[in-house]
Design an enzyme around this catalytic site. Sequence first.
Site, PDB file in Angstrom:
ATOM      1  N   CYS A 153      12.664  10.020   9.321  1.00 47.52           N
ATOM      2  CA  CYS A 153      12.303   9.483  10.637  1.00 47.52           C
ATOM      3  C   CYS A 153      13.500   9.471  11.575  1.00 47.52           C
ATOM      4  O   CYS A 153      13.329   9.428  12.792  1.00 47.52           O
ATOM      5  CB  CYS A 153      11.712   8.080  10.501  1.00 47.52           C
ATOM      6  SG  CYS A 153      12.808   6.887   9.709  1.00 47.52           S
ATOM      7  N   GLY A 166       6.222   4.629   9.228  1.00 46.48           N
ATOM      8  CA  GLY A 166       5.392   5.823   9.352  1.00 46.48           C
ATOM      9  C   GLY A 166       5.404   6.344  10.772  1.00 46.48           C
ATOM     10  O   GLY A 166       6.359   6.144  11.529  1.00 46.48           O
ATOM     11  N   SER A 167       4.323   6.978  11.163  1.00 40.90           N
ATOM     12  CA  SER A 167       4.261   7.646  12.460  1.00 40.90           C
ATOM     13  C   SER A 167       4.065   6.647  13.605  1.00 40.90           C
ATOM     14  O   SER A 167       3.514   5.551  13.416  1.00 40.90           O
ATOM     15  CB  SER A 167       3.098   8.645  12.476  1.00 40.90           C
ATOM     16  OG  SER A 167       1.854   7.969  12.498  1.00 40.90           O
ATOM     17  N   THR A 168       4.504   7.043  14.782  1.00 44.09           N
ATOM     18  CA  THR A 168       4.317   6.214  15.980  1.00 44.09           C
ATOM     19  C   THR A 168       2.829   6.036  16.272  1.00 44.09           C
ATOM     20  O   THR A 168       2.387   4.955  16.686  1.00 44.09           O
ATOM     21  CB  THR A 168       5.023   6.870  17.179  1.00 44.09           C
ATOM     22  OG1 THR A 168       6.403   7.045  16.855  1.00 44.09           O
ATOM     23  CG2 THR A 168       4.901   6.008  18.423  1.00 44.09           C
ATOM     24  N   GLU A 169       2.052   7.079  16.046  1.00 44.18           N
ATOM     25  CA  GLU A 169       0.611   7.010  16.285  1.00 44.18           C
ATOM     26  C   GLU A 169      -0.033   5.892  15.469  1.00 44.18           C
ATOM     27  O   GLU A 169      -0.798   5.080  15.992  1.00 44.18           O
ATOM     28  CB  GLU A 169      -0.022   8.353  15.913  1.00 44.18           C
ATOM     29  CG  GLU A 169      -1.535   8.388  16.027  1.00 44.18           C
ATOM     30  CD  GLU A 169      -2.134   9.670  15.480  1.00 44.18           C
ATOM     31  OE1 GLU A 169      -3.368   9.829  15.584  1.00 44.18           O
ATOM     32  OE2 GLU A 169      -1.386  10.495  14.927  1.00 44.18           O
ATOM     33  N   LYS A 210       0.858  -1.184   0.000  1.00 50.06           N
ATOM     34  CA  LYS A 210       0.000   0.000   0.000  1.00 50.06           C
ATOM     35  C   LYS A 210       0.891   1.230   0.000  1.00 50.06           C
ATOM     36  O   LYS A 210       1.668   1.452   0.904  1.00 50.06           O
ATOM     37  CB  LYS A 210      -0.894  -0.005   1.249  1.00 50.06           C
ATOM     38  CG  LYS A 210      -2.199   0.788   1.096  1.00 50.06           C
ATOM     39  CD  LYS A 210      -2.031   2.288   1.104  1.00 50.06           C
ATOM     40  CE  LYS A 210      -1.726   2.852   2.472  1.00 50.06           C
ATOM     41  NZ  LYS A 210      -1.665   4.373   2.421  1.00 50.06           N
ATOM     42  N   GLY A 241       1.583   3.430  14.077  1.00 53.34           N
ATOM     43  CA  GLY A 241       2.212   2.168  14.488  1.00 53.34           C
ATOM     44  C   GLY A 241       1.422   1.472  15.580  1.00 53.34           C
ATOM     45  O   GLY A 241       1.268   0.240  15.566  1.00 53.34           O
ATOM     46  N   GLU A 254       8.831   0.561  11.575  1.00 56.38           N
ATOM     47  CA  GLU A 254       9.887   1.576  11.591  1.00 56.38           C
ATOM     48  C   GLU A 254       9.180   2.910  11.783  1.00 56.38           C
ATOM     49  O   GLU A 254       8.516   3.416  10.874  1.00 56.38           O
ATOM     50  CB  GLU A 254      10.677   1.574  10.282  1.00 56.38           C
ATOM     51  CG  GLU A 254      11.823   2.577  10.305  1.00 56.38           C
ATOM     52  CD  GLU A 254      12.370   2.883   8.922  1.00 56.38           C
ATOM     53  OE1 GLU A 254      13.300   3.711   8.854  1.00 56.38           O
ATOM     54  OE2 GLU A 254      11.863   2.343   7.928  1.00 56.38           O
ATOM     55  N   GLU A 301       7.469  15.315  16.942  1.00 60.77           N
ATOM     56  CA  GLU A 301       8.131  15.086  15.658  1.00 60.77           C
ATOM     57  C   GLU A 301       7.416  15.901  14.601  1.00 60.77           C
ATOM     58  O   GLU A 301       6.203  15.868  14.475  1.00 60.77           O
ATOM     59  CB  GLU A 301       8.082  13.602  15.281  1.00 60.77           C
ATOM     60  CG  GLU A 301       8.857  13.315  14.012  1.00 60.77           C
ATOM     61  CD  GLU A 301       8.639  11.901  13.491  1.00 60.77           C
ATOM     62  OE1 GLU A 301       9.414  11.487  12.632  1.00 60.77           O
ATOM     63  OE2 GLU A 301       7.689  11.249  13.935  1.00 60.77           O
TER      64      GLU A 301
END
Length: 444
Positions: free
Chosen positions: A328, A271-274, A218, A276, A294, A425
């Site tokens: 990142c 991508g973002s921690t959110e 994706k 993730g 990651e 970030e």
Amino acid sequence: MLVFRMQRVLSKLQRLGLSQRLAARHAFMSTAAMPEPIREPEIYYNKILINNNWVDSVSGKTFPTINPATGEKICDVAEGDKADVDKAVAAAREAFKLGSPWRRMDAHDRGRLLFKLAGLIERDQQYLSSLETLDNGKPYTVAYGADLNLVIQCYRYYGGWADKIQGKTIPITGDFFCYTRHEPVGVVGQIIPWNFPLLMQAWKLGPALAAGCTVVLKTAEQTPLTANYVAQLAVEAGFPPGVINVIPGYGPTAGAALARHMDVDKVAFTGSTEIGHEIVKAAAESNLKRTTLELGGKSPNIVLADAEMNHAIEMSHFALFFNQGQCCCAGSRTFVEEKAYDEFVERSAVRAKSRTVGDPFNPKMEQGPQVDDIQMNKILDLINSGKKEGAKLCAGGNRVGDRGYFIEPTVFADVKDNMRIAKEEVRYADFWAGDADNKVQGLE
């Protein structure tokens, strides 16, 4: 990480006698051997790839992909969602069946296909670099000199690994033969970000294909075009139908469907921690699929007073502002020993003010636009928060022009730990330099 590899290149060039700034530009802007960009590359593939065929989305929906340097639409792209993910996963599952051409292919031949794909990317490097610049906004010199070269190296690296994935024979007590055999995981769902579209695709596809997995990828809705073109090159290289499937679409629809799919054996996400957190939750609540994440962060950088200050400032600037700060692993917090702090802040602000920002196809520009208006507005909001919370603005702080998504390289000083610009970030150069009591925050 990409930034660390580029820093090694810079150090080598400096040992040859180049100044820090000249070395930084030469490392990925050696225009002598670089072909001119294609400013208006033709768009060949804007649909969904399933079973080596380009198809419209089941819903018939499309979404626009935007040129961040102008804010204008490049083209419309098929918008995949759950129905398209179901079709792609079914194709990948069929391609992974025992006895299929992919499962019966020798490991050596899997590696050969990866080498062939790398060669085709190298053949079309000028076009792909131009398309990446158009859709993502990064300078063409960086896309060609850094991103594409690393993409080609990545596929060749994993092509070499394909026939070297080995198990062990294990001596045990008794009349037994004990061994391990490494098997491919199966169908892998992969979700990539917009900051390094081609490189993130390579980092995902390379190891999965070398191991013998099949893939549903994706792409980020901001930057779908180069991944689609590489997918067609994979078809040209000879990958069997169903091995590589590519779906442009949005996270809450296509991405979520992939993470929750019961026939996906693993999901890999950058991508973002959110998001993730959401990926792990979806994997756990479905079939407890394996995950590789990651995610972003607020990476620290440390400068001591006995450092060679020219080098330290240029490397800190590079670690921060490279790729418009959209890394990142960007060096987003720089801690400086107290007795070097004032000099570091002053000279970092001067360097930020001298950074060239503009048309990413112009080889004289160091920095292009942010990837979209959402990112630009997030950054401007954080810059305003820094001003309101009492940080000292040393450089920049404004949008550049009224066309496209450009922002001045910006430096704040006197940043406190509780300020938003010190904690969040930004995916735009977000930079601390300070001793225990003094900090400088740089936002591109």
